[in-house]
Enzyme design. Sequence first.
Site, PDB file in Angstrom:
ATOM      1  N   LYS A 210       0.836  -1.205   0.000  1.00  0.00           N
ATOM      2  CA  LYS A 210       0.000   0.000   0.000  1.00  0.00           C
ATOM      3  C   LYS A 210       0.875   1.260   0.000  1.00  0.00           C
ATOM      4  O   LYS A 210       0.703   2.148  -0.805  1.00  0.00           O
ATOM      5  CB  LYS A 210      -0.909  -0.023   1.236  1.00  0.00           C
ATOM      6  CG  LYS A 210      -1.798   1.174   1.358  1.00  0.00           C
ATOM      7  CD  LYS A 210      -2.738   1.051   2.552  1.00  0.00           C
ATOM      8  CE  LYS A 210      -3.418   2.390   2.809  1.00  0.00           C
ATOM      9  NZ  LYS A 210      -4.342   2.374   3.932  1.00  0.00           N
ATOM     10  N   GLU A 216      10.570  -4.660   4.405  1.00  0.00           N
ATOM     11  CA  GLU A 216      10.644  -6.081   4.032  1.00  0.00           C
ATOM     12  C   GLU A 216      10.322  -6.260   2.547  1.00  0.00           C
ATOM     13  O   GLU A 216      11.008  -6.977   1.816  1.00  0.00           O
ATOM     14  CB  GLU A 216       9.643  -6.917   4.861  1.00  0.00           C
ATOM     15  CG  GLU A 216       9.954  -7.007   6.339  1.00  0.00           C
ATOM     16  CD  GLU A 216       9.350  -5.884   7.166  1.00  0.00           C
ATOM     17  OE1 GLU A 216       8.987  -4.832   6.582  1.00  0.00           O
ATOM     18  OE2 GLU A 216       9.258  -6.036   8.397  1.00  0.00           O
ATOM     19  N   GLY A 271      -4.773  -1.783   5.087  1.00  0.00           N
ATOM     20  CA  GLY A 271      -4.010  -2.934   4.594  1.00  0.00           C
ATOM     21  C   GLY A 271      -4.700  -4.257   4.889  1.00  0.00           C
ATOM     22  O   GLY A 271      -4.816  -5.136   4.024  1.00  0.00           O
ATOM     23  N   GLU A 357      -4.634  -6.603  14.825  1.00  0.00           N
ATOM     24  CA  GLU A 357      -4.094  -5.288  14.445  1.00  0.00           C
ATOM     25  C   GLU A 357      -5.202  -4.224  14.556  1.00  0.00           C
ATOM     26  O   GLU A 357      -4.925  -3.054  14.800  1.00  0.00           O
ATOM     27  CB  GLU A 357      -3.510  -5.321  13.018  1.00  0.00           C
ATOM     28  CG  GLU A 357      -2.454  -4.250  12.793  1.00  0.00           C
ATOM     29  CD  GLU A 357      -1.737  -4.359  11.450  1.00  0.00           C
ATOM     30  OE1 GLU A 357      -2.386  -4.158  10.410  1.00  0.00           O
ATOM     31  OE2 GLU A 357      -0.524  -4.640  11.422  1.00  0.00           O
ATOM     32  N   HIS A 388      -5.249 -33.187  17.963  1.00  0.00           N
ATOM     33  CA  HIS A 388      -4.143 -34.040  18.408  1.00  0.00           C
ATOM     34  C   HIS A 388      -2.988 -33.219  18.967  1.00  0.00           C
ATOM     35  O   HIS A 388      -1.869 -33.712  19.080  1.00  0.00           O
ATOM     36  CB  HIS A 388      -3.673 -34.914  17.250  1.00  0.00           C
ATOM     37  CG  HIS A 388      -4.724 -35.905  16.857  1.00  0.00           C
ATOM     38  ND1 HIS A 388      -4.815 -37.152  17.425  1.00  0.00           N
ATOM     39  CD2 HIS A 388      -5.767 -35.789  16.006  1.00  0.00           C
ATOM     40  CE1 HIS A 388      -5.859 -37.789  16.904  1.00  0.00           C
ATOM     41  NE2 HIS A 388      -6.454 -36.978  16.045  1.00  0.00           N
ATOM     42  N   LYS A 512       9.633  -0.931  14.080  1.00  0.00           N
ATOM     43  CA  LYS A 512      10.191  -0.606  12.748  1.00  0.00           C
ATOM     44  C   LYS A 512      11.303   0.426  12.891  1.00  0.00           C
ATOM     45  O   LYS A 512      12.369   0.307  12.289  1.00  0.00           O
ATOM     46  CB  LYS A 512       9.099   0.002  11.851  1.00  0.00           C
ATOM     47  CG  LYS A 512       8.062  -0.955  11.335  1.00  0.00           C
ATOM     48  CD  LYS A 512       7.172  -0.196  10.342  1.00  0.00           C
ATOM     49  CE  LYS A 512       5.914  -0.969  10.008  1.00  0.00           C
ATOM     50  NZ  LYS A 512       4.945  -0.190   9.235  1.00  0.00           N
TER      51      LYS A 512
HETATM   52  O1  F6P Z   1       3.291  -2.848   9.695  1.00  0.00           O
HETATM   53  C1  F6P Z   1       1.936  -3.066   9.598  1.00  0.00           C
HETATM   54  C2  F6P Z   1       1.421  -2.769   8.240  1.00  0.00           C
HETATM   55  O2  F6P Z   1       1.342  -1.402   8.052  1.00  0.00           O
HETATM   56  C3  F6P Z   1       0.078  -3.427   7.993  1.00  0.00           C
HETATM   57  O3  F6P Z   1      -0.980  -2.718   8.499  1.00  0.00           O
HETATM   58  C4  F6P Z   1       0.084  -3.581   6.524  1.00  0.00           C
HETATM   59  O4  F6P Z   1      -0.868  -4.520   6.097  1.00  0.00           O
HETATM   60  C5  F6P Z   1       1.506  -4.042   6.307  1.00  0.00           C
HETATM   61  O5  F6P Z   1       2.261  -3.303   7.232  1.00  0.00           O
HETATM   62  C6  F6P Z   1       2.038  -3.855   4.924  1.00  0.00           C
HETATM   63  O6  F6P Z   1       2.022  -2.525   4.527  1.00  0.00           O
HETATM   64  P1  F6P Z   1       2.203  -2.111   3.009  1.00  0.00           P
HETATM   65  O7  F6P Z   1       1.085  -2.718   2.228  1.00  0.00           O
HETATM   66  O8  F6P Z   1       2.165  -0.614   3.000  1.00  0.00           O
HETATM   67  O9  F6P Z   1       3.530  -2.639   2.542  1.00  0.00           O
END
Ligand code: F6P
Length: 547
Positions: A210, A216, A271, A357, A388, A512
């Site tokens: 988004k 990452e 998100g 969240e 199990h 973060k």
């Molecule tokens: O760190 C949490 C978050 O902001 C979530 O709410 C979101 O779904 C995810 O990271 C990924 O964010 P993006 O789509 O901006 O990479």
Amino acid sequence: MSDAPVLTRRPEWTALEDHRTETLQRPRLRELFAADPGRAERYVVRVGDLRIDYSKNLVTDETLALLQELATATDVFGQRDAMFRGEKINITEDRAVLHTALRAPRDAVVEADGVNVVPEVHAVLDRMSAFADRVRSGQWTGHTGRRIRNVVNIGIGGSDLGPAMAYEALRAYTDRSLTLRFVSNVDGADLHEAVRDLDPAETLFIVASKTFTTIETITNATSARSWLLQALGEEKAVARHFVALSTNAEKVTGFGIDPDNMFEFWDWVGGRYSYDSAIGLSLMIAIGPERFREMLDGFHLVDEHFRTAPAESNAPLLLGLLGVWYGNFFDAQTHAVLPYSHYLSKFTAYLQQLDMESNGKSVDRDGRPVGWETGPVVWGTPGTNGQHAYYQLIHQGTKLIPADLIGFARPVDELGDELKAQHDLLMANLFAQGQALAFGKTADEVRAEGVPEEQVAHRTFQGNHPTTTILATELTPSVLGQLVALYEHKVFVQGAIWNIDSFDQWGVELGKVLAKRVEPALTEGAEVPGLDPSTAALVAAYRELRK
Ligand code: F6P
């Protein structure tokens, strides 16, 4: 600052406390069923293809009436209407919350900031459909002219869990000639394992983010680009092998992805509420645009139900209220979601983000500490596997763990006769667990089986563990949409009652920021000011160990 009364001082809240402590103590399901022969039929609510049986919950008609009074007092339906109207109910980010517009029909009108967003939503859906069709038909080729056979979605959180969960759920509807993989973890092993057996010339990367700033995702996307270019050489190959799903056109272009290959969505889509937006492109490629639209129709059906059904038969309201009942009046800390479907193996992980969240908050909308429990720990895995492993604790442990059992009347057609025949055994387990959890086995019943006295206590089941059983005919795209929307709105109801902002996620920020600060200490050996002694020692040990 709102002048609404504090939740726990509302008369509707204290009435529930009284009801819990004085009237019911701890209601016994055996007695509730014995006293009310019609309970099993009456405590069922239907929405679309979902039959939701809540008879095995620790509630009476009076409990339900009191819970509904709490919903009225906290204006859950007024808050719901504000969400559907596009008001900025995500107050800390000053944003509307309009994921319901993502599945509105073409002729609907839903306004954000005075602009009808439905035409934009459908324009993007149409672009996604055209692109998905081109990939599926082989018309969209890679840089060397070969058709795309592998699709790798790179994203995290809401940009991963939704499409990954739905892809698993709808495997039977997917084009089996395509390989889909999902990469989220910044651990290089994730990308390595996802691409190691793929041919770059036949691989399409979908970078889903988004914000397009998530470390990452950008790190993995950069590594994926290197992997591709190592094999294909020319920079211009990127245009045929990378597309982006984002709200941030500037960052997408900056990364080197052609804006023509970007599918957009909007800041009014959170998100964790986004997999029915452009974020669902990988899923759409897998199942095809038609099935994707069936899924959207399923979402919409439950949206309409939530928007219009009266309180007594409003399924998301009911599930939300049951959660409040256990979390706030029984001190239940967790909620288990236990699907009796292998295809739903990622469903609970998906719900973890959706619920935790959204409602993992400890201040109210005015920033004051809440004086009541908010969102539960959501957990679970497919039911028979759990039986199990951890069901022992649910049956005989000391904690109250409300659970949802989810099952389907029919297995997917593709399984073939022999495997389909296993379905009755699977569902027998679901029904048996619901019964065992609710009604248990008394000491007298154990004795009557001839069990030696010293073992009776060990083999007794107290029962009275609440479950809600959600049953549908078959796990189709529409049913999946219905299920997800049901939980989305359940989470909404609870946030509305608790007076929290369910749509921000500031709690993920601190980690973060600190990770960015710590990283140079690991990569460059730089001194990091402000590290606490414990973390500084860990960093030093890490450096030492990796020498
Ligand atoms: O760190 C949490 C978050 O902001 C979530 O709410 C979101 O779904 C995810 O990271 C990924 O964010 P993006 O789509 O901006 O990479």
